[in-house]
Design a protein around this motif. Structure first.
Motif, mmCIF file in Angstrom:
data_model
loop_
_atom_site.group_PDB
_atom_site.id
_atom_site.type_symbol
_atom_site.label_atom_id
_atom_site.label_comp_id
_atom_site.label_asym_id
_atom_site.label_seq_id
_atom_site.Cartn_x
_atom_site.Cartn_y
_atom_site.Cartn_z
ATOM 1 N N ASP A 25 0.854 -1.189 0.000
ATOM 2 C CA ASP A 25 0.000 0.000 0.000
ATOM 3 C C ASP A 25 0.887 1.234 0.000
ATOM 4 N N TRP A 26 0.840 2.021 -1.093
ATOM 5 C CA TRP A 26 1.745 3.160 -1.210
ATOM 6 C C TRP A 26 1.530 4.196 -0.111
ATOM 7 N N ALA A 27 0.306 4.315 0.405
ATOM 8 C CA ALA A 27 0.043 5.275 1.484
ATOM 9 C C ALA A 27 0.901 4.968 2.708
ATOM 10 N N SER A 28 1.179 3.693 2.951
ATOM 11 C CA SER A 28 2.031 3.325 4.086
ATOM 12 C C SER A 28 3.471 3.766 3.863
ATOM 13 N N VAL A 29 3.916 3.745 2.604
ATOM 14 C CA VAL A 29 5.264 4.219 2.280
ATOM 15 C C VAL A 29 5.351 5.726 2.513
ATOM 16 N N GLU A 30 4.343 6.452 2.044
ATOM 17 C CA GLU A 30 4.339 7.903 2.235
ATOM 18 C C GLU A 30 4.366 8.284 3.707
ATOM 19 N N SER A 31 3.713 7.492 4.546
ATOM 20 C CA SER A 31 3.680 7.817 5.976
ATOM 21 C C SER A 31 5.049 7.677 6.633
ATOM 22 N N ALA A 32 5.957 6.913 6.001
ATOM 23 C CA ALA A 32 7.313 6.752 6.547
ATOM 24 C C ALA A 32 8.265 7.833 6.052
ATOM 25 N N PHE A 33 7.829 8.639 5.098
ATOM 26 C CA PHE A 33 8.659 9.702 4.531
ATOM 27 C C PHE A 33 8.717 10.904 5.474
ATOM 28 N N LYS A 34 9.917 11.434 5.718
ATOM 29 C CA LYS A 34 10.114 12.608 6.568
ATOM 30 C C LYS A 34 10.807 13.685 5.743
ATOM 31 N N ALA A 35 10.078 14.742 5.407
ATOM 32 C CA ALA A 35 10.602 15.756 4.499
ATOM 33 C C ALA A 35 11.744 16.562 5.104
ATOM 34 N N ASP A 36 11.883 16.553 6.427
ATOM 35 C CA ASP A 36 12.953 17.336 7.054
ATOM 36 C C ASP A 36 14.252 16.552 7.185
ATOM 37 N N LYS A 37 14.302 15.324 6.627
ATOM 38 C CA LYS A 37 15.501 14.506 6.675
ATOM 39 C C LYS A 37 15.820 13.985 5.266
ATOM 40 N N THR A 38 17.051 13.546 5.080
ATOM 41 C CA THR A 38 17.418 12.894 3.825
ATOM 42 C C THR A 38 16.783 11.513 3.785
ATOM 43 N N ASN A 39 16.042 11.221 2.717
ATOM 44 C CA ASN A 39 15.366 9.938 2.543
ATOM 45 C C ASN A 39 15.869 9.273 1.264
ATOM 46 N N ILE A 40 16.073 7.961 1.316
ATOM 47 C CA ILE A 40 16.376 7.180 0.117
ATOM 48 C C ILE A 40 15.344 6.070 0.023
ATOM 49 N N PHE A 41 14.568 6.103 -1.052
ATOM 50 C CA PHE A 41 13.619 5.031 -1.347
ATOM 51 C C PHE A 41 14.370 4.000 -2.185
ATOM 52 N N ASP A 42 14.687 2.866 -1.591
ATOM 53 C CA ASP A 42 15.474 1.846 -2.283
ATOM 54 C C ASP A 42 14.557 0.681 -2.671
ATOM 55 N N PHE A 43 14.291 0.559 -3.972
ATOM 56 C CA PHE A 43 13.406 -0.484 -4.475
ATOM 57 C C PHE A 43 14.207 -1.740 -4.839
ATOM 58 N N ALA A 44 13.555 -2.898 -4.702
ATOM 59 C CA ALA A 44 14.234 -4.162 -4.986
ATOM 60 C C ALA A 44 14.601 -4.317 -6.453
#
Length: 297
Positions: free
Chosen positions: A259-278
């Motif tokens: 569920d992509w909404a669950s991924v968005e909820s883990a995103f923090k715009a005030d920090k560096t984020n890397i979305f690493d896909f398989a």
């Protein structure tokens, strides 16, 4: 990816790594309007290596280089993996097809204690004849201990074989082909599979060998926090050594999420984020990207 050299990804402090499944699992799901504003400014890179094993090896490094998950799991479980070569033997379900067989289940075939003992007693002589020992595990798989220094071929990791044609997976090695076929014949006719099918469970008609190698001298990562309930990451977390530059770096395991909404909820715009896909794709966000007004992709 067999034979490839992996290097630990450089990690400046205060990064959040989101481990994700392949992007195809989110097909048909849209970004929320709020997230879309950030996504326009993501930096995108594509790795040459795909699959869950390559994904983990971007953030965990074994010394010497390799990925001997059998020995790592055995050491985590029994603390007796030193100075020996190990493999994992994971139960699989093969669907027979017109021109061969396809792996339809692997890693999700729970075994009762009674079933594990039944498999062990039925297959132990097969491995003993070739200089190996099939060993019990507390998890839903088995260990193979090499009793001699005979070479072991490279097997594709179990997380990569689901849905694949068996003909393209087996190594060109007569000894291991014989072991694999003997296990398949014995399990196909074993009473435990009759009982499993009567209970509505998938039969276990094969074992997949992988994770070969000796226990590494060290495993490194860059994370202060590893948030995961997955057995593979729990094992790596318990055995690994952190680098000195791990301050506030966090690894969040979302490989099970669909569920992509669950991924968005883990995103923090005030920090560096890397979305690493398989599948090897990475999306990177840094807080200063919010000022890149010209990005509209």
């Amino acid at each position: 990816h067999r034979g490839a050299l992996y290097r630990l990804m450089p990690m400046p402090p205060r990064k959040r790594i989101l481990l994700l499944p392949e992007r195809r699992f989110f097909n048909g799901q849209d970004f929320s309007p709020a997230f879309r504003k950030y996504a326009r400014r993501f930096q995108r890179t594509q790795s040459d290596e795909s699959g869950e094993t390559a994904q983990l090896r971007r953030f965990f490094r074994c010394i010497p280089d390799g990925w001997p998950m059998a020995a790592i799991c055995r050491q985590h479980e029994a603390s007796d993996a030193h100075n020996q070569t190990w493999l994992r033997a994971d139960p699989i379900f093969l669907q027979i097809e017109l021109r061969g067989a396809r792996v339809m289940a692997c890693g999700n075939l729970p075994l009762s204690l009674q079933e594990k003992h039944a498999v062990l007693s039925a297959l132990k002589p097969v491995f003993g004849d070739f200089g190996f020992e099939l060993c019990f595990s507390q998890q839903d798989f088995f260990y193979i201990r090499a009793l001699s220094a005979s070479p072991i071929p490279s097997f594709i990791p179990a997380p990569e074989i689901l849905g694949c044609d068996l003909a393209g997976l087996l190594p060109d090695n007569k000894q291991w082909l014989t072991i694999f076929n003997e296990c398949q014949i014995i399990l196909h006719n074993h009473p435990l599979n009759v009982a499993r099918q009567q209970q509505g469970q998938l039969p276990i008609n094969g074992l997949w060998f992988w994770g070969q190698g000796a226990l590494p001298t060290a495993i490194y990562h860059h994370f202060e926090i590893i948030d995961s309930q997955s057995p593979d990451l729990q094992t790596l977390k318990s055995t690994a050594l952190m680098h000195a530059d791990c301050q506030e770096n966090t690894l969040i395991d979302l490989r099970h999420v669909r569920d992509w909404a669950s991924v968005e909820s883990a995103f923090k715009a005030d920090k560096t984020n890397i979305f690493d896909f398989a599948d090897g794709m990475q999306w990177q966000w840094q807080p200063n990207y919010r000022w890149y007004f010209w990005r509209r992709t």
